[in-house]
Design a protein around this motif. Structure first.
Motif, short mmCIF file in Angstrom:
data_model
loop_
_atom_site.label_atom_id
_atom_site.label_comp_id
_atom_site.label_asym_id
_atom_site.label_seq_id
_atom_site.Cartn_x
_atom_site.Cartn_y
_atom_site.Cartn_z
N THR A 114 0.82 -1.21 0.00
CA THR A 114 0.00 0.00 0.00
C THR A 114 0.86 1.26 0.00
O THR A 114 0.54 2.24 -0.69
CB THR A 114 -0.93 0.01 1.23
N SER A 115 1.95 1.24 0.75
CA SER A 115 2.82 2.42 0.82
C SER A 115 3.38 2.79 -0.55
O SER A 115 3.54 3.97 -0.87
CB SER A 115 3.98 2.17 1.80
N VAL A 116 3.66 1.78 -1.37
CA VAL A 116 4.19 2.03 -2.71
C VAL A 116 3.07 2.51 -3.64
O VAL A 116 3.25 3.46 -4.41
CB VAL A 116 4.85 0.76 -3.28
N LEU A 117 1.89 1.88 -3.55
CA LEU A 117 0.78 2.27 -4.40
C LEU A 117 0.34 3.71 -4.13
O LEU A 117 -0.10 4.41 -5.05
CB LEU A 117 -0.40 1.32 -4.19
N GLU A 118 0.45 4.15 -2.87
CA GLU A 118 0.03 5.50 -2.52
C GLU A 118 1.13 6.54 -2.71
O GLU A 118 0.88 7.74 -2.57
CB GLU A 118 -0.45 5.53 -1.06
N ASP A 119 2.32 6.09 -3.05
CA ASP A 119 3.44 7.00 -3.28
C ASP A 119 3.23 7.73 -4.60
O ASP A 119 3.00 7.12 -5.64
CB ASP A 119 4.74 6.22 -3.31
N ALA A 120 3.33 9.06 -4.57
CA ALA A 120 3.11 9.86 -5.77
C ALA A 120 4.12 9.56 -6.86
O ALA A 120 3.86 9.80 -8.05
CB ALA A 120 3.16 11.35 -5.42
N SER A 121 5.27 9.03 -6.50
CA SER A 121 6.30 8.72 -7.49
C SER A 121 6.04 7.40 -8.21
O SER A 121 6.70 7.09 -9.20
CB SER A 121 7.69 8.68 -6.83
N SER A 122 5.10 6.60 -7.72
CA SER A 122 4.79 5.33 -8.36
C SER A 122 4.00 5.59 -9.65
O SER A 122 3.19 6.52 -9.72
CB SER A 122 3.97 4.44 -7.43
N SER A 123 4.23 4.74 -10.65
CA SER A 123 3.55 4.92 -11.93
C SER A 123 2.80 3.65 -12.32
O SER A 123 2.94 2.60 -11.69
CB SER A 123 4.58 5.24 -13.02
N ALA A 124 2.01 3.77 -13.39
CA ALA A 124 1.30 2.61 -13.90
C ALA A 124 2.27 1.53 -14.36
O ALA A 124 1.96 0.33 -14.30
CB ALA A 124 0.39 3.02 -15.05
N TYR A 125 3.44 1.93 -14.83
CA TYR A 125 4.45 0.95 -15.24
C TYR A 125 4.95 0.13 -14.06
O TYR A 125 5.25 -1.06 -14.20
CB TYR A 125 5.63 1.65 -15.93
N ASP A 126 5.06 0.76 -12.88
CA ASP A 126 5.48 0.02 -11.69
C ASP A 126 4.47 -1.09 -11.38
O ASP A 126 4.85 -2.22 -11.05
CB ASP A 126 5.61 0.96 -10.48
N VAL A 127 3.19 -0.76 -11.48
CA VAL A 127 2.13 -1.74 -11.22
C VAL A 127 2.16 -2.83 -12.28
O VAL A 127 2.08 -4.03 -11.97
CB VAL A 127 0.75 -1.04 -11.19
N SER A 128 2.29 -2.43 -13.54
CA SER A 128 2.32 -3.39 -14.63
C SER A 128 3.50 -4.35 -14.50
O SER A 128 3.35 -5.56 -14.65
CB SER A 128 2.38 -2.65 -15.98
N ASP A 129 4.67 -3.81 -14.21
CA ASP A 129 5.86 -4.66 -14.08
C ASP A 129 5.73 -5.63 -12.91
O ASP A 129 6.14 -6.80 -13.01
CB ASP A 129 7.11 -3.78 -13.89
N ALA A 130 5.13 -5.15 -11.81
CA ALA A 130 4.93 -6.03 -10.65
C ALA A 130 3.97 -7.16 -11.02
O ALA A 130 4.19 -8.32 -10.64
CB ALA A 130 4.37 -5.23 -9.47
N ASN A 131 2.93 -6.85 -11.78
CA ASN A 131 1.99 -7.89 -12.20
C ASN A 131 2.64 -8.92 -13.11
O ASN A 131 2.31 -10.11 -13.05
CB ASN A 131 0.78 -7.26 -12.90
N VAL A 132 3.54 -8.50 -13.96
CA VAL A 132 4.25 -9.43 -14.83
C VAL A 132 5.05 -10.43 -13.99
O VAL A 132 4.99 -11.65 -14.20
CB VAL A 132 5.18 -8.68 -15.80
#
Length: 345
Positions: free
Chosen positions: A61-79
């Motif tokens: 949650t801390s990473v998802l709520e971080d303003a510096s996180s991007s959609a690419y971070d989420v996508s790469d984690a899902n991969v």
């Protein structure tokens, strides 16, 4: 991290028949989460549920709520998570991303390996070749991925071929398909894959696609029609589900605004659990149900579990803060058009 509450579960309302099953504990780590998800998927497949939804936050949650996180971070984690999930299934699995551009990025995340594990291969769902040539792999490693121009972005959104008109990839030796990073416009392609491979007894897993958000977009301009929910998405069974939400309650005296949060959690074949966040990463079970509660019902279950004076919770004008409608159009299904209730069972 999510940890089970030390408070007794006996405080929860009486459960339905399916709730008599032992309750799974919320995961304390991604390793434990993946083991739970794999077990739930395999058990559901054995029970005949081959069209599945696996949903959980792919990052802390801390990473998802971080303003510096991007959609690419989420996508790469899902991969990465999908590849590990596929390996743990112990079956021949094909991980599918929407198109060749996404395949290039996924390959880069996986170190250029089309087959990251012996039983796992990665392909594109549509758009020409589902595998990359050696030349493509070298280019991915050197140049990065995709068309990041404005034209490329809008071209992908409004390309009418995204509405289920392209040929979908069939991986002949795959026993399981795992679809990741697909948008609402690409769900008709996923449906076409299911219509081709489902009758062969293969399992199709929609992995962290945020289907509730996707359902809400159906019927909007440039999106598929709502009928997709009725004829396809209503059949998708949530075999592993972990969704967190934060809310606030208006009070008439200090502190005037009371924030609260919780999680809706399910591990097949167990019931859906409404968990109230009690702080410090701990949760208290407040309700179980064999049927997935609507988002408004989930919020109300958490609200009723708050330690607030009954006078405060029972004000007649609370409808102004709760809202008149507590269900979305797909949760309400007023015209009873859904062909299946698997998506809430």
């Amino acid at each position: 991290a999510v940890r089970a509450s030390s408070e007794p579960a006996a405080a929860a309302p009486a459960a339905t028949a399916a709730s008599a099953l032992p309750l799974a504990s919320p995961p304390e780590s991604f390793e434990f989460l993946l083991r739970q998800a794999v077990g739930a998927s395999l058990e559901a497949a054995c029970d005949g549920s081959k069209l599945q939804d696996v949903e959980f936050p792919p990052l802390p949650t801390s990473v998802l709520e971080d303003a510096s996180s991007s959609a690419y971070d989420v996508s790469d984690a899902n991969v990465r998570l999908a590849a590990r999930f596929a390996q743990a299934l112990g079956k021949r699995a094909a991980v599918l991303v929407p198109d060749k551009a996404e395949l290039e990025r996924a390959l880069r995340v996986l170190g250029g390996k089309q087959r990251p594990y012996a039983n796992v291969s990665v392909h594109s769902l549509t758009a020409g070749s589902s595998v990359l040539s050696s030349t493509d792999v070298v280019r991915v490693e050197k140049q990065g991925t995709g068309d990041n121009t404005v034209e490329g972005f809008f071209g992908r959104i409004f390309n009418i071929q995204r509405f289920g008109q392209q040929e979908v990839t069939v991986v002949e030796d795959a026993e399981v398909y795992i679809v990741i990073t697909a948008s609402c416009q690409e769900l008709p392609d996923v449906e076409r894959l299911w219509l081709k491979e489902g009758p062969k007894g293969k399992t199709l897993i929609l992995f962290n696609l945020k289907l509730d958000t996707q359902r809400g977009d159906l019927g909007l301009p440039a999106f598929p029609r709502k009928a997709l929910q009725h004829r396809f998405l209503s059949y998708v069974k949530p075999v592993y589900f972990l969704r967190s939400r934060s809310y606030s309650l208006s009070l008439r005296r200090p502190p005037f605004l009371l924030p609260f949060s919780g999680a809706l959690f399910r591990v097949y074949p167990g019931p859906f659990q409404c968990l109230l966040d009690t702080g410090k990463g701990r949760y208290r079970l407040v309700q179980t149900d064999a049927r997935r509660p609507a988002l408004g019902e989930f919020k109300e279950a958490l609200r009723q579990a708050l330690k607030v004076d009954q006078e405060e919770k029972g004000k007649a004008d609370d409808v102004l803060t709760r809202g008149y409608k507590t269900k979305t159009w797909f949760e309400e299904d007023a015209e009873k058009l859904d062909e299946s209730n698997a998506w809430i069972s």
